[in-house]
Motif scaffolding. Structure first.
Motif, PDB file in Angstrom:
ATOM      1  N   SER A   1       0.934  -1.149   0.195  1.00 21.64           N
ATOM      2  CA  SER A   1       0.386  -0.008   0.057  1.00 21.64           C
ATOM      3  C   SER A   1       0.951   1.440  -0.090  1.00 21.64           C
ATOM      4  CB  SER A   1      -1.108  -0.185   0.830  1.00 21.64           C
ATOM      5  OG  SER A   1      -0.071   0.172   1.929  1.00 21.64           O
TER       6      SER A   1
ATOM      7  N   GLY B   1      -3.632   7.181  -3.524  1.00 22.08           N
ATOM      8  CA  GLY B   1      -5.211   7.333  -4.522  1.00 22.08           C
ATOM      9  C   GLY B   1      -5.392   8.133  -5.892  1.00 22.08           C
TER      10      GLY B   1
ATOM     11  N   SER C   1      -4.831   9.666  -8.718  1.00 21.61           N
ATOM     12  CA  SER C   1      -4.365   8.849 -10.565  1.00 21.61           C
ATOM     13  C   SER C   1      -4.357  10.054 -11.684  1.00 21.61           C
ATOM     14  CB  SER C   1      -5.552   8.022 -11.223  1.00 21.61           C
ATOM     15  OG  SER C   1      -6.182   9.041 -10.646  1.00 21.61           O
TER      16      SER C   1
ATOM     17  N   SER D   1      -6.960   0.977 -10.828  1.00 24.49           N
ATOM     18  CA  SER D   1      -7.237   0.671  -9.912  1.00 24.49           C
ATOM     19  C   SER D   1      -6.067  -0.420  -8.900  1.00 24.49           C
ATOM     20  CB  SER D   1      -8.975   0.322  -9.570  1.00 24.49           C
ATOM     21  OG  SER D   1      -8.218  -1.343 -10.543  1.00 24.49           O
TER      22      SER D   1
END
Length: 125
Positions: free
Chosen positions: A30, A55, A57, A70
């Protein structure tokens, strides 16, 4: 040492879809930012999409609205969903990763420390 392995490539007709997967070995997945690049014969490797560890993108302009990126941190896997594929997108697709954030040069291949072996995507007209 992080090792990456792509899957999901293949032959698809123009307008079709494919989903690529990239599985990473190692821990603390992560904390890594991930990306997809592609390289067509005789051309340089080019940026497709990235997904930061927070997160955020980013996408290459020509794939915006058609591709999605994703990740599943529990499975140490990230994905590239490709829709409305075009023949000119025939290439070897590579997944890449870097610990932390890639910075403003997120679209540059040299930023990423870990690479998969690539998976062939062929789009027929």
């Amino acid at each position: 040492q992080v090792q990456l392995a792509e899957s999901g490539g293949g032959l698809v007709q123009a307008g079709g879809s494919l989903r690529l997967s990239c599985v990473a070995s190692g821990r603390s997945f992560s904390l890594y930012s991930v990306a997809w690049f592609r390289q067509a014969p005789g051309k340089e490797r080019e940026f497709v999409a990235s997904l930061r560890n927070d997160g955020l993108s980013a996408f290459e302009d020509s794939v915006k609205g058609r591709f999605a990126i994703s990740r599943d941190n529990f499975r140490n896997t990230w994905y590239l969903q490709m829709n409305s594929l075009r023949p000119e997108e025939t290439a070897v697709y590579y997944c890449a990763a870097v610990y932390g954030e890639p910075g403003i040069n997120y679209y540059r291949a040299y930023v990423y420390d870990y690479w998969g072996q690539g998976t062939q995507v062929t789009v027929s007209s």
